[in-house]
Design an enzyme around this catalytic site. Structure first.
Site, mmCIF file in Angstrom:
data_model
loop_
_atom_site.group_PDB
_atom_site.id
_atom_site.type_symbol
_atom_site.label_atom_id
_atom_site.label_comp_id
_atom_site.label_asym_id
_atom_site.label_seq_id
_atom_site.Cartn_x
_atom_site.Cartn_y
_atom_site.Cartn_z
ATOM 1 N N TYR A 1 7.296 -32.668 -22.730
ATOM 2 C CA TYR A 1 7.177 -31.737 -23.870
ATOM 3 C C TYR A 1 7.526 -30.311 -23.420
ATOM 4 O O TYR A 1 8.351 -29.640 -24.040
ATOM 5 C CB TYR A 1 5.757 -31.800 -24.442
ATOM 6 C CG TYR A 1 5.528 -30.866 -25.611
ATOM 7 C CD1 TYR A 1 5.865 -31.252 -26.903
ATOM 8 C CD2 TYR A 1 4.992 -29.590 -25.424
ATOM 9 C CE1 TYR A 1 5.665 -30.389 -27.976
ATOM 10 C CE2 TYR A 1 4.791 -28.731 -26.486
ATOM 11 C CZ TYR A 1 5.123 -29.136 -27.767
ATOM 12 O OH TYR A 1 4.931 -28.283 -28.817
ATOM 13 N N SER B 1 7.565 -23.292 -27.940
ATOM 14 C CA SER B 1 6.123 -23.435 -27.683
ATOM 15 C C SER B 1 5.781 -22.475 -26.557
ATOM 16 O O SER B 1 6.676 -22.024 -25.819
ATOM 17 C CB SER B 1 5.854 -24.871 -27.234
ATOM 18 O OG SER B 1 4.600 -24.962 -26.610
HETATM 19 P P1 NAP Z 1 3.210 -32.759 -36.190
HETATM 20 O O1 NAP Z 1 2.126 -32.447 -37.145
HETATM 21 O O2 NAP Z 1 3.031 -33.848 -35.204
HETATM 22 O O3 NAP Z 1 4.562 -32.977 -37.014
HETATM 23 C C1 NAP Z 1 5.744 -33.308 -36.334
HETATM 24 C C2 NAP Z 1 6.800 -33.690 -37.315
HETATM 25 O O4 NAP Z 1 7.924 -34.201 -36.587
HETATM 26 C C3 NAP Z 1 6.334 -34.804 -38.253
HETATM 27 O O5 NAP Z 1 6.838 -34.590 -39.549
HETATM 28 C C4 NAP Z 1 6.965 -36.021 -37.617
HETATM 29 O O6 NAP Z 1 7.200 -37.099 -38.495
HETATM 30 C C5 NAP Z 1 8.284 -35.460 -37.129
HETATM 31 N N1 NAP Z 1 8.880 -36.373 -36.160
HETATM 32 C C6 NAP Z 1 8.339 -36.827 -35.010
HETATM 33 N N2 NAP Z 1 9.143 -37.725 -34.433
HETATM 34 C C7 NAP Z 1 10.226 -37.854 -35.249
HETATM 35 C C8 NAP Z 1 11.389 -38.650 -35.198
HETATM 36 N N3 NAP Z 1 11.608 -39.515 -34.212
HETATM 37 N N4 NAP Z 1 12.285 -38.535 -36.195
HETATM 38 C C9 NAP Z 1 12.074 -37.677 -37.211
HETATM 39 N N5 NAP Z 1 10.977 -36.910 -37.329
HETATM 40 C C10 NAP Z 1 10.059 -37.004 -36.346
HETATM 41 O O7 NAP Z 1 3.551 -31.456 -35.309
HETATM 42 P P2 NAP Z 1 3.487 -29.909 -35.680
HETATM 43 O O8 NAP Z 1 2.298 -29.344 -35.003
HETATM 44 O O9 NAP Z 1 3.690 -29.699 -37.122
HETATM 45 O O10 NAP Z 1 4.749 -29.394 -34.842
HETATM 46 C C11 NAP Z 1 5.912 -28.873 -35.461
HETATM 47 C C12 NAP Z 1 6.701 -28.138 -34.397
HETATM 48 O O11 NAP Z 1 5.941 -27.037 -33.899
HETATM 49 C C13 NAP Z 1 7.048 -28.991 -33.177
HETATM 50 O O12 NAP Z 1 8.327 -28.647 -32.720
HETATM 51 C C14 NAP Z 1 6.002 -28.589 -32.158
HETATM 52 O O13 NAP Z 1 6.431 -28.816 -30.847
HETATM 53 C C15 NAP Z 1 5.852 -27.124 -32.480
HETATM 54 N N6 NAP Z 1 4.617 -26.515 -32.035
HETATM 55 C C16 NAP Z 1 3.430 -26.842 -32.639
HETATM 56 C C17 NAP Z 1 2.266 -26.211 -32.218
HETATM 57 C C18 NAP Z 1 0.928 -26.506 -32.858
HETATM 58 O O14 NAP Z 1 -0.092 -25.953 -32.387
HETATM 59 N N7 NAP Z 1 0.851 -27.328 -33.898
HETATM 60 C C19 NAP Z 1 2.302 -25.242 -31.192
HETATM 61 C C20 NAP Z 1 3.526 -24.946 -30.588
HETATM 62 C C21 NAP Z 1 4.677 -25.592 -31.036
HETATM 63 P P3 NAP Z 1 6.052 -38.202 -38.746
HETATM 64 O O15 NAP Z 1 5.168 -37.567 -39.756
HETATM 65 O O16 NAP Z 1 6.804 -39.356 -39.229
HETATM 66 O O17 NAP Z 1 5.381 -38.436 -37.428
#
Ligand code: NAP
Length: 252
Positions: free
Chosen positions: A166, A153
């Site tokens: 985080y 991130s």
């Molecule tokens: P998201 O929509 O919240 O999805 C997160 C995923 O992780 C979901 O499938 C969630 O499952 C799963 N997860 C959470 N806790 C878990 C657990 N205890 N066991 C197994 N699975 C679990 O987030 P996202 O935005 O797609 O983020 C994906 C990655 O990109 C992350 O590493 C995040 O830090 C990174 N990131 C995102 C952004 C952004 O702007 N979106 C920016 C920088 C970095 P559930 O569906 O069951 O909750």
């Protein structure tokens, strides 16, 4: 690599594990990897969400995926070794892992940060990628060219105020990529890199920036070129690097 163009058969015959495959970036990554020929192991904690992704991949005529339910907040070495065993027994190989699952935790000053929330975030965001990778290494070492991709991130590059566990977990991810890539460089064909997705339209982004209009935010589909590049054979020889999936903006 933000504009990398992958051929449709880029990942044919490859088996790739995606964590957090039921939602957000992980869901789109799983479908995109499958659309390029990969057999994808969908790992997540909510079976219904994983089944929906499974059904979409099968309906599109892509290689039949597999589902593994695991709550990464409770995943120790034993559970991770079971993941490795199931993959080995089912497919006999593993060509790459996308460590994508993460949680945001609290956005609050460290002075007030709840230590239990800290532990919870660290377990999912940092400990799980470490333990799962450790358990999968024997299988990854057997692949001709394996790719481990961890998700960072912008706050993993420079921890900003209020981002709490985080940000620290993502700083740890950057460090783990540097360390593991060095350790594996001369003793294996495994490359290890990080992706910073940048601001991307998901539930996590909406939670972190509740006042933002989601229509103005990049979609997960738009950031897939870098994921394909790093998980496919065109990135062989690239290791220990941290990439931006899109031009930097303020992001989670
Ligand atoms: P998201 O929509 O919240 O999805 C997160 C995923 O992780 C979901 O499938 C969630 O499952 C799963 N997860 C959470 N806790 C878990 C657990 N205890 N066991 C197994 N699975 C679990 O987030 P996202 O935005 O797609 O983020 C994906 C990655 O990109 C992350 O590493 C995040 O830090 C990174 N990131 C995102 C952004 C952004 O702007 N979106 C920016 C920088 C970095 P559930 O569906 O069951 O909750």
């Amino acid at each position: 690599m933000q504009s990398y163009e992958a051929p449709d058969n880029l990942l044919t015959d490859r088996v790739l594990l995606v964590t957090g495959a039921g939602d957000g970036i992980g869901r789109v990554a799983a479908k995109t990897l499958a659309a390029h020929g990969a057999t994808v192991v969908l790992l997540g904690r909510v079976l219904g969400k994983l089944e929906a992704v499974y059904d979409e991949i099968v309906a599109a005529g892509h290689p039949t995926p597999a589902i593994l339910t695991l709550d990464l907040s409770m995943a120790g070495l034993h559970e991770c070794q079971q993941v490795a065993e199931v993959i080995e027994n089912t497919f006999g190989r593993l060509d790459g892992v996308l460590h994508n699952a993460a949680v945001l935790g609290e956005i609050t000053p460290l002075e007030m940060y709840d230590p239990d929330t800290w532990d919870f975030v660290m377990k999912i965001n940092l400990r799980a990628p470490f333990v799962l990778t450790q358990a999968l290494l024997p299988l990854l070492k057997q692949a001709a060219d394996a790719s481990v991709v961890m998700t960072s991130s912008s706050v993993g590059r420079r921890a900003r105020a209020f981002w709490g566990a985080y940000a620290i977990s993502k700083c740890g991810i950057e460090g783990m990529v540097q360390m593991l890539s060095d350790e594996l460089a001369n003793v294996s064909n495994i490359r290890v890199n990080a992706i910073n997705p940048g601001a991307t339209r998901t539930n996590m982004r909406a939670h972190a920036y509740p006042g933002e209009n989601p229509a103005t935010v990049t979609t997960p589909e738009e950031i897939m070129p870098l994921y394909l590049y790093l998980l496919g054979p065109d990135s062989v020889g690239i290791t220990g690097q941290s990439f931006d999936a899109q031009p930097p903006k303020a992001s989670a």
